[in-house]
Design a protein around this motif. Structure first.
Motif, mmCIF file in Angstrom:
data_model
loop_
_atom_site.group_PDB
_atom_site.id
_atom_site.type_symbol
_atom_site.label_atom_id
_atom_site.label_comp_id
_atom_site.label_asym_id
_atom_site.label_seq_id
_atom_site.Cartn_x
_atom_site.Cartn_y
_atom_site.Cartn_z
ATOM 1 N N LYS A 33 0.854 -1.192 0.000
ATOM 2 C CA LYS A 33 0.000 0.000 0.000
ATOM 3 C C LYS A 33 0.887 1.239 0.000
ATOM 4 C CE LYS A 33 -3.596 -2.370 2.676
ATOM 5 N NZ LYS A 33 -4.373 -2.372 3.954
ATOM 6 N N SER A 34 0.284 2.373 -0.284
ATOM 7 C CA SER A 34 1.052 3.614 -0.327
ATOM 8 C C SER A 34 1.709 3.898 1.017
ATOM 9 C CB SER A 34 0.150 4.783 -0.707
ATOM 10 O OG SER A 34 -0.319 4.641 -2.026
ATOM 11 N N ASN A 35 2.961 4.269 0.971
ATOM 12 C CA ASN A 35 3.743 4.567 2.161
ATOM 13 C C ASN A 35 3.297 5.904 2.747
ATOM 14 O OD1 ASN A 35 5.697 5.188 4.048
ATOM 15 N ND2 ASN A 35 7.408 5.171 2.615
ATOM 16 N N PRO A 36 2.812 5.922 3.978
ATOM 17 C CA PRO A 36 2.367 7.179 4.589
ATOM 18 C C PRO A 36 3.507 8.033 5.131
ATOM 19 C CG PRO A 36 2.063 5.382 6.140
ATOM 20 C CD PRO A 36 2.551 4.754 4.862
ATOM 21 N N ASN A 37 4.725 7.480 5.111
ATOM 22 C CA ASN A 37 5.850 8.160 5.764
ATOM 23 C C ASN A 37 6.908 8.693 4.796
ATOM 24 O OD1 ASN A 37 4.783 7.375 8.365
ATOM 25 N ND2 ASN A 37 5.614 5.331 7.956
#
Length: 198
Positions: A114-118
């Protein structure tokens, strides 16, 4: 399976993507000027990292590697031998993708990345060499007074003047050009053969 074998199977898997471009797949990508190396990186619309842990590898460095990947890449997938699956799942974030390498040699997907939030500007700059960082700054009109800057100083300068979207776009266009100066590896030749056969 050992690391080279896993790479070949992973390349074969990636080559099945409709928009796969072999030139956009890189191996042993140095981060922080070589402090850490990402096993495989694919440059498409996002920066995608694949970390390989074969049966003979350990997970000792996974935490430190993962910390860097979480700052530098949009997507991260762990490709690991069955024996590492359970302990690794307790070590990595839920947004990481996971592919198991079975004893029979097949790749079994457990979850998609999933898309990396960091991901951050500072982390993405770690993907670049100092020379590439200077080239980026010059390309956006901030190339004055940077010739003697250190890696950390370049990171700070880029954070001040660039957006993550502009930096990402430049990196996605720049990283594949590194391959033009490299001697093709067995793995890249393998990928070329796969692409020709598709």
């Amino acid at each position: 399976m050992n690391d080279p074998d896993i790479r070949q199977f992973l390349i074969s898997r990636l080559a099945k993507r409709k928009a796969f471009v072999n030139e956009n797949l890189l191996e042993e990508v140095a981060l922080q000027n070589g402090v850490i190396r990402a096993d495989m990186v694919y440059c498409a619309n996002k920066l995608e990292c694949f970390e390989i842990k074969s049966h003979n590898d350990s997970l000792k460095r996974l935490v430190s590697q993962g910390w860097q990947y979480e700052l530098s890449f949009d997507l991260v997938t762990l490709v690991c031998a069955t024996k590492h699956l359970s302990p690794a799942l307790n070590m990595i974030p839920e947004w990481w993708g996971v592919i198991e390498v079975t004893k029979s040699g097949s790749l079994r997907s457990h979850r998609r990345a999933k898309s990396n939030p960091n991901v951050s500007v500072l982390g993405m700059v770690d993907v670049l060499t100092n020379d590439e960082s200077k080239q980026f700054l010059t390309s956006i009109g901030h190339g004055t007074g940077i010739s003697n800057l250190s890696h950390s100083q370049l990171k700070s300068r880029i954070q001040e003047v660039a957006t993550i979207s502009s930096l990402r776009k430049w990196i996605l266009n720049t990283l594949p050009s590194r391959k033009a100066t490299w001697k093709p590896s067995v793995h890249s030749k393998f990928a070329q053969e796969l692409q020709l056969s598709c």
